[in-house]
Design a protein around this motif. Structure first.
Motif, short mmCIF file in Angstrom:
data_model
loop_
_atom_site.label_atom_id
_atom_site.label_comp_id
_atom_site.label_asym_id
_atom_site.label_seq_id
_atom_site.Cartn_x
_atom_site.Cartn_y
_atom_site.Cartn_z
N SER A 50 0.83 -1.20 0.00
CA SER A 50 0.00 0.00 0.00
C SER A 50 0.87 1.26 0.00
CB SER A 50 -0.93 0.00 1.22
OG SER A 50 -1.67 1.19 1.27
N LEU A 51 1.91 1.27 0.82
CA LEU A 51 2.81 2.42 0.87
C LEU A 51 3.56 2.57 -0.45
CD1 LEU A 51 4.26 2.10 4.49
CD2 LEU A 51 2.59 3.76 3.66
N SER A 52 3.93 1.46 -1.03
CA SER A 52 4.62 1.48 -2.32
C SER A 52 3.70 2.03 -3.41
CB SER A 52 5.09 0.08 -2.68
OG SER A 52 5.73 0.09 -3.93
N ASP A 53 2.45 1.60 -3.40
CA ASP A 53 1.47 2.11 -4.37
C ASP A 53 1.24 3.60 -4.19
OD1 ASP A 53 1.21 -0.43 -5.38
OD2 ASP A 53 -0.71 -0.85 -4.38
N GLU A 54 1.16 4.05 -2.96
CA GLU A 54 0.99 5.48 -2.69
C GLU A 54 2.18 6.28 -3.19
OE1 GLU A 54 -0.16 6.48 1.33
OE2 GLU A 54 -1.40 4.67 1.45
N ALA A 55 3.38 5.74 -3.00
CA ALA A 55 4.58 6.43 -3.46
C ALA A 55 4.59 6.53 -4.98
CB ALA A 55 5.83 5.69 -2.97
N LEU A 56 4.17 5.48 -5.67
CA LEU A 56 4.11 5.52 -7.13
C LEU A 56 3.08 6.54 -7.62
CD1 LEU A 56 4.39 1.74 -8.05
CD2 LEU A 56 6.08 3.53 -8.44
N LYS A 102 2.15 9.24 -6.02
CA LYS A 102 2.73 10.55 -5.74
C LYS A 102 3.78 10.92 -6.78
CE LYS A 102 3.42 14.22 -3.26
NZ LYS A 102 2.47 15.31 -3.31
N GLN A 103 4.64 9.96 -7.14
CA GLN A 103 5.65 10.22 -8.16
C GLN A 103 5.01 10.56 -9.50
OE1 GLN A 103 8.07 6.71 -8.15
NE2 GLN A 103 9.35 7.40 -6.45
N ASN A 104 3.95 9.82 -9.84
CA ASN A 104 3.25 10.08 -11.08
C ASN A 104 2.65 11.49 -11.09
OD1 ASN A 104 2.14 9.42 -13.63
ND2 ASN A 104 0.17 9.01 -12.65
N GLU A 105 2.10 11.91 -9.97
CA GLU A 105 1.54 13.27 -9.88
C GLU A 105 2.62 14.33 -10.03
OE1 GLU A 105 -0.46 13.40 -6.12
OE2 GLU A 105 -2.10 12.11 -6.81
N ILE A 106 3.77 14.10 -9.41
CA ILE A 106 4.87 15.06 -9.51
C ILE A 106 5.34 15.18 -10.96
CG2 ILE A 106 7.30 15.45 -8.89
CD1 ILE A 106 6.60 14.19 -6.14
N ILE A 107 5.51 14.05 -11.63
CA ILE A 107 5.96 14.06 -13.02
C ILE A 107 4.91 14.73 -13.91
CG2 ILE A 107 6.46 12.58 -15.02
CD1 ILE A 107 7.74 10.62 -12.93
N ARG A 108 3.65 14.40 -13.73
CA ARG A 108 2.58 15.00 -14.53
C ARG A 108 2.53 16.51 -14.32
NH1 ARG A 108 -2.10 12.75 -12.44
NH2 ARG A 108 -2.18 14.56 -11.11
#
Length: 75
Positions: free
Chosen positions: A7-13, A15-21
């Motif tokens: 779950s934490l790993s999915d949340e981090a992904l 968040k990373q996707n939002e930052i890149i977008r």
């Protein structure tokens, strides 16, 4: 415990996707390519680099110019 890590790993992904977008939403591709070209060319032709031959520098700059040309053709 394993599901908590997942779950934490999915949340981090997410968040990373939002930052890149968000990053790519702030500037147009043309601005990014032109900025990258300017920064790399300035860096390559500085005198501080010992391991980069003049021929390598020219090849890298030519590749950046091709990227810039392709970006402009896409407009």
């Amino acid at each position: 415990m394993n599901t908590l890590k997942t779950s934490l790993s999915d949340e981090a992904l997410v968040k990373q996707n939002e930052i890149i977008r968000d990053f790519f939403a702030t500037d147009h591709v043309s601005e990014m390519v032109e900025s990258m070209h300017y920064m790399v060319e300035s860096f390559l032709f500085s005198t501080d680099l010992e391991n980069v031959t003049p021929e390598m520098r020219v090849h890298i700059v030519n590749q950046l110019r091709v990227a810039t040309m392709l970006m402009k053709l896409g407009r």
